[in-house]
Enzyme design. Structure first.
Site, short mmCIF file in Angstrom:
data_model
loop_
_atom_site.label_atom_id
_atom_site.label_comp_id
_atom_site.label_asym_id
_atom_site.label_seq_id
_atom_site.Cartn_x
_atom_site.Cartn_y
_atom_site.Cartn_z
N LYS A 53 -44.74 -0.86 -16.48
CA LYS A 53 -44.72 -2.17 -17.14
C LYS A 53 -44.43 -3.26 -16.11
O LYS A 53 -45.05 -4.33 -16.13
CB LYS A 53 -43.66 -2.18 -18.26
CG LYS A 53 -44.09 -1.37 -19.49
CD LYS A 53 -42.95 -1.11 -20.46
CE LYS A 53 -43.37 -0.13 -21.54
NZ LYS A 53 -42.27 0.29 -22.43
N GLN A 97 -35.88 0.07 -23.36
CA GLN A 97 -36.71 1.27 -23.30
C GLN A 97 -36.12 2.39 -24.17
O GLN A 97 -34.95 2.74 -24.04
CB GLN A 97 -36.86 1.74 -21.84
CG GLN A 97 -37.80 2.91 -21.66
CD GLN A 97 -39.24 2.61 -22.10
OE1 GLN A 97 -39.79 1.57 -21.78
NE2 GLN A 97 -39.81 3.51 -22.87
N ASP A 120 -41.74 -6.25 -28.26
CA ASP A 120 -42.13 -4.92 -28.75
C ASP A 120 -42.46 -4.96 -30.24
O ASP A 120 -43.05 -4.03 -30.79
CB ASP A 120 -40.98 -3.92 -28.53
CG ASP A 120 -41.16 -3.08 -27.27
OD1 ASP A 120 -42.31 -2.92 -26.82
OD2 ASP A 120 -40.14 -2.58 -26.74
#
Ligand code: NDP
Length: 295
Positions: A53, A97, A120
């Site tokens: 990412k 994460q 997200d």
């Protein structure tokens, strides 16, 4: 007839090129989009995801910030990291994460992320907005699938879509997006899971079959309808001594079998996977554009 391959690598490159233009336009207004990743513990797969990412951010001109902490950190400390990121002006997107270490309450951490920075799309506020069809950050994997279909001129409107899997990050948001009364949606959606009793029969009804179970090569040709669109979300490692690493990646779909019967199919790797990161960047740039409008 062999299915047309849906090339996620190519589409994700197109999206990143479009984003680079948007980032240049933002920089002219004095705004550099920023994405912060929080990585707790030493799970190698999580570390790889966060690295890729960050690399994708750099290539797109997005500022990338990584906070790493050991796995024995407390819940309060992780929540404080998120609160600090919430108030930073240079950060437009925050991702924590997953998975967090077992002793942690992951949903509680998600709830602390400022919904305006929840790129997200996991915060309950944004999940709710998605469900009622309001503009919001869509979760990246389902959003990537929507984009893959749109850019390959696959219109789900009026189609029977069967989603295999009901997770909070793939199956449920996918269903919520595709059932909306909106262009690029309007599908008749069925969601299957491990308790679905007549799975093969349900799958054979699908004009569009989306497999997100984490079961290597589970979907066989006899489970799909002739001419179905097959979207494979699964990423599974299977042992393969003929490869250098000793394993290879396969999806949830028996690709070779199903490609003879499907009209369109996504490969693994190179299908849905690259789209997830592209949509994370898309949400981050969108968040920065909203910041530009506010300032
Ligand atoms: P989860 O493990 O959270 O959910 C799996 C779902 O599949 C569950 O709802 C489960 O049912 C269902 N399921 C499992 N086995 C069966 C079965 N035999 N028959 C019917 N349903 C079944 O997985 P995720 O959604 O997180 O991920 C799914 C796959 O997608 C994984 O391979 C993951 O690596 C991959 N993935 C890929 C991404 C990408 O970017 N391409 C992003 C995210 C995930 P139940 O609820 O009853 O347990």
């Amino acid at each position: 007839m062999e299915a047309i391959l849906i090339d996620g690598k190519k589409v994700s490159k197109e999206i990143k090129a479009e984003l680079r233009e948007k980032v240049i336009a933002l920089k002219e207004k004095g705004i550099i989009p920023g994405l912060a990743a929080v990585l707790i513990g030493d799970d190698p797969a999580s570390a790889t995801y966060v690295r890729s990412k960050a690399r994708a951010c750099e290539k797109t001109g997005i500022y990338s910030d990584i906070t790493k902490r050991p796995g024995d950190i407390s819940q309060e400390e992780v929540e404080q990291i998120v609160r600090d990121l919430n108030v930073r002006d240079d950060i437009d997107g925050i991702l924590v994460q997953s998975p967090l270490p077992k002793h942690m309450d992951e949903p509680a951490v998600t709830c602390i992320i400022d919904p305006q920075k929840d790129v997200d799309g996991f915060h309950p506020f944004n999940v709710g907005m998605m469900l009622i069809g309001q503009p919001t950050f869509l979760s990246c994997t389902p959003y990537g699938i929507v984009e893959l279909m749109r850019r390959n001129k696959i219109d789900p409107s009026g189609k029977e879509v069967v989603i295999m899997g009901r997770s909070n990050i793939v199956g449920k948001p996918m269903a919520a997006i595709l059932m909306q009364k909106r262009q690029g949606a309007n599908a008749t959606v069925t969601v299957c899971h491990s308790r679905t009793s007549n799975l093969n029969e349900v799958c054979r009804r699908a004009d569009i079959l989306i497999a997100a179970m984490g079961q290597p090569e589970f979907v066989k040709a006899e489970m799909i309808k002739e001419g179905a669109v097959v979207i494979d979300v699964g990423i599974n490692r299977v042992e393969d001594s003929s490869t250098e690493k000793g394993y290879r990646l396969v999806g949830d779909v028996d690709f070779e079998g199903c490609r003879q019967k499907a009209s369109f199919i996504t490969p693994v790797p190179g299908g849905v996977g690259p789209m997830t990161i592209a949509m994370l960047l898309t949400n981050t740039v969108k968040s920065a554009e909203l910041r530009a409008q506010r300032s």
